[in-house]
Design a protein around this motif. Structure first.
Motif, short mmCIF file in Angstrom:
data_model
loop_
_atom_site.label_atom_id
_atom_site.label_comp_id
_atom_site.label_asym_id
_atom_site.label_seq_id
_atom_site.Cartn_x
_atom_site.Cartn_y
_atom_site.Cartn_z
N MET A 123 -29.37 -81.47 29.43
CA MET A 123 -30.18 -82.63 29.04
C MET A 123 -31.38 -82.19 28.21
O MET A 123 -31.76 -82.87 27.26
CB MET A 123 -30.65 -83.40 30.28
CG MET A 123 -29.54 -84.20 30.92
SD MET A 123 -30.09 -85.42 32.13
CE MET A 123 -31.07 -84.44 33.24
N SER A 173 -35.97 -89.57 25.61
CA SER A 173 -35.57 -90.21 26.87
C SER A 173 -34.18 -90.82 26.74
O SER A 173 -33.34 -90.66 27.62
CB SER A 173 -36.57 -91.30 27.27
OG SER A 173 -37.84 -90.77 27.46
N GLU A 174 -33.95 -91.54 25.67
CA GLU A 174 -32.65 -92.17 25.46
C GLU A 174 -31.54 -91.14 25.34
O GLU A 174 -30.45 -91.32 25.88
CB GLU A 174 -32.68 -93.06 24.22
CG GLU A 174 -33.56 -94.29 24.40
CD GLU A 174 -33.79 -95.04 23.11
OE1 GLU A 174 -33.72 -96.27 23.15
OE2 GLU A 174 -34.06 -94.39 22.07
N ILE A 213 -30.88 -89.74 28.87
CA ILE A 213 -30.20 -90.73 29.71
C ILE A 213 -28.75 -90.88 29.26
O ILE A 213 -27.84 -91.00 30.08
CB ILE A 213 -30.95 -92.07 29.69
CG1 ILE A 213 -32.23 -91.92 30.53
CG2 ILE A 213 -30.09 -93.20 30.21
CD1 ILE A 213 -33.17 -93.08 30.45
N LEU A 261 -26.87 -87.87 30.59
CA LEU A 261 -26.66 -87.98 32.03
C LEU A 261 -25.63 -89.06 32.35
O LEU A 261 -24.79 -88.88 33.23
CB LEU A 261 -27.98 -88.28 32.74
CG LEU A 261 -27.95 -88.29 34.26
CD1 LEU A 261 -27.44 -86.98 34.82
CD2 LEU A 261 -29.34 -88.59 34.81
N SER A 262 -25.67 -90.16 31.62
CA SER A 262 -24.68 -91.23 31.83
C SER A 262 -23.27 -90.73 31.60
O SER A 262 -22.35 -91.04 32.36
CB SER A 262 -24.96 -92.40 30.88
OG SER A 262 -26.19 -92.99 31.18
N ARG A 275 -23.37 -96.67 30.07
CA ARG A 275 -24.70 -96.66 29.47
C ARG A 275 -25.10 -98.03 28.94
O ARG A 275 -26.27 -98.38 28.94
CB ARG A 275 -24.74 -95.63 28.35
CG ARG A 275 -26.11 -95.50 27.74
CD ARG A 275 -26.09 -94.45 26.68
NE ARG A 275 -27.44 -94.24 26.18
CZ ARG A 275 -27.72 -93.49 25.18
NH1 ARG A 275 -26.76 -92.83 24.56
NH2 ARG A 275 -28.95 -93.33 24.77
N ILE A 329 -27.67 -100.43 30.63
CA ILE A 329 -29.10 -100.20 30.60
C ILE A 329 -29.70 -101.10 29.53
O ILE A 329 -29.41 -100.96 28.35
CB ILE A 329 -29.44 -98.72 30.29
CG1 ILE A 329 -28.85 -97.80 31.33
CG2 ILE A 329 -30.95 -98.54 30.16
CD1 ILE A 329 -28.99 -96.33 30.99
N ARG A 366 -32.81 -102.41 27.45
CA ARG A 366 -34.15 -101.96 27.04
C ARG A 366 -34.91 -103.12 26.44
O ARG A 366 -34.44 -103.77 25.53
CB ARG A 366 -34.03 -100.85 26.00
CG ARG A 366 -33.48 -99.55 26.46
CD ARG A 366 -34.47 -98.69 27.20
NE ARG A 366 -35.77 -98.58 26.59
CZ ARG A 366 -36.13 -97.67 25.70
NH1 ARG A 366 -35.28 -96.75 25.32
NH2 ARG A 366 -37.35 -97.65 25.21
N PHE A 417 -39.18 -96.95 28.47
CA PHE A 417 -38.73 -96.78 29.84
C PHE A 417 -39.96 -96.77 30.74
O PHE A 417 -40.99 -96.19 30.40
CB PHE A 417 -37.98 -95.45 30.00
CG PHE A 417 -36.63 -95.45 29.34
CD1 PHE A 417 -35.58 -96.15 29.90
CD2 PHE A 417 -36.43 -94.75 28.17
CE1 PHE A 417 -34.34 -96.15 29.30
CE2 PHE A 417 -35.18 -94.75 27.56
CZ PHE A 417 -34.14 -95.46 28.13
N ILE A 438 -39.06 -85.31 27.60
CA ILE A 438 -38.57 -86.68 27.42
C ILE A 438 -39.70 -87.71 27.37
O ILE A 438 -39.44 -88.90 27.34
CB ILE A 438 -37.51 -87.07 28.46
CG1 ILE A 438 -38.09 -87.10 29.87
CG2 ILE A 438 -36.29 -86.16 28.36
CD1 ILE A 438 -37.15 -87.72 30.90
#
Length: 143
Positions: free
Chosen positions: A6, A42-43, A46, A49-50, A57, A60, A62, A66, A99
Motif C-alpha cells: 500500500m 488515500s484513494e 484504499i 486494500l480493496s 470499491r 465507497i 466520497r 476521507f 496517505i
C-alpha cells in the motif's frame, strides 16, 4: 507485504519481487487502456486494500476528504516494546503520513509494551492542542 504494498502504491514506488518480470505494468490502467483520473494517496491505498480483500470499491461513496484525513492522530511507542516491535509502529506512522493523515509520532526510550508518565503528558498536550478541545479544569476557556 500488504502495508509495504500500500505504501508503494500510494507513493508511486514499485516493489520488485525476486524473479518477477522487469516489464512495467501500470496497476492503475483501466481495461480500456485509459489511466484512472488522478487519485489521492488515500484513494490509491484504499483501492489497493480493496483489491487485496476482494472488496467492492465502488461502494465507497466520497462527498469530500476521507474523514480519517481530517482527524489528527497521536502515536507513541516504547523503544523496548517486546510485544510489538517499534519498527511496526514506525511503518504505521510513515504509512499514515504518506496517505495524508495528520500524524504525530513519539518514541519513548527504554519503554516496553506499556505507557509512561511522559507518554501520558504528551497525549494530554496533544489533545489540548486540538481545535475545540475544552480543558475541564477551566470551564471558561477553550484551548
Amino acid at each position: 507485504m500488504c502495508g509495504k504494498g500500500m505504501s508503494d502504491v500510494a507513493t508511486g514506488g514499485e516493489e520488485q519481487e525476486e524473479g518477477a518480470s522487469t516489464e512495467f505494468e501500470d496497476m492503475f490502467e483501466r481495461e480500456d487502456g485509459d489511466p484512472k483520473e488522478e487519485e489521492s494517496n488515500s484513494e490509491k491505498a484504499i483501492g489497493y486494500l480493496s483489491e487485496e480483500l476482494q472488496a467492492e470499491r465502488d461502494k465507497i461513496v466520497r462527498t469530500g476528504p476521507f474523514s480519517f484525513e481530517s482527524i489528527p492522530v497521536f502515536m507513541g511507542h516504547g523503544t523496548e516494546d517486546e510485544k510489538v516491535p517499534i519498527e511496526i509502529g514506525r511503518l504505521a506512522a510513515d504509512f499514515l503520513d504518506i496517505i495524508g493523515v495528520n500524524i504525530e509520532w513519539k518514541e519513548y526510550e527504554g519503554l516496553g509494551h506499556w505507557y509512561s508518565s511522559d507518554m501520558l503528558r504528551d497525549v494530554v498536550r496533544f489533545l489540548k492542542g486540538l481545535d475545540g478541545w475544552k480543558d475541564s479544569t477551566d470551564e471558561s476557556r477553550t484551548v
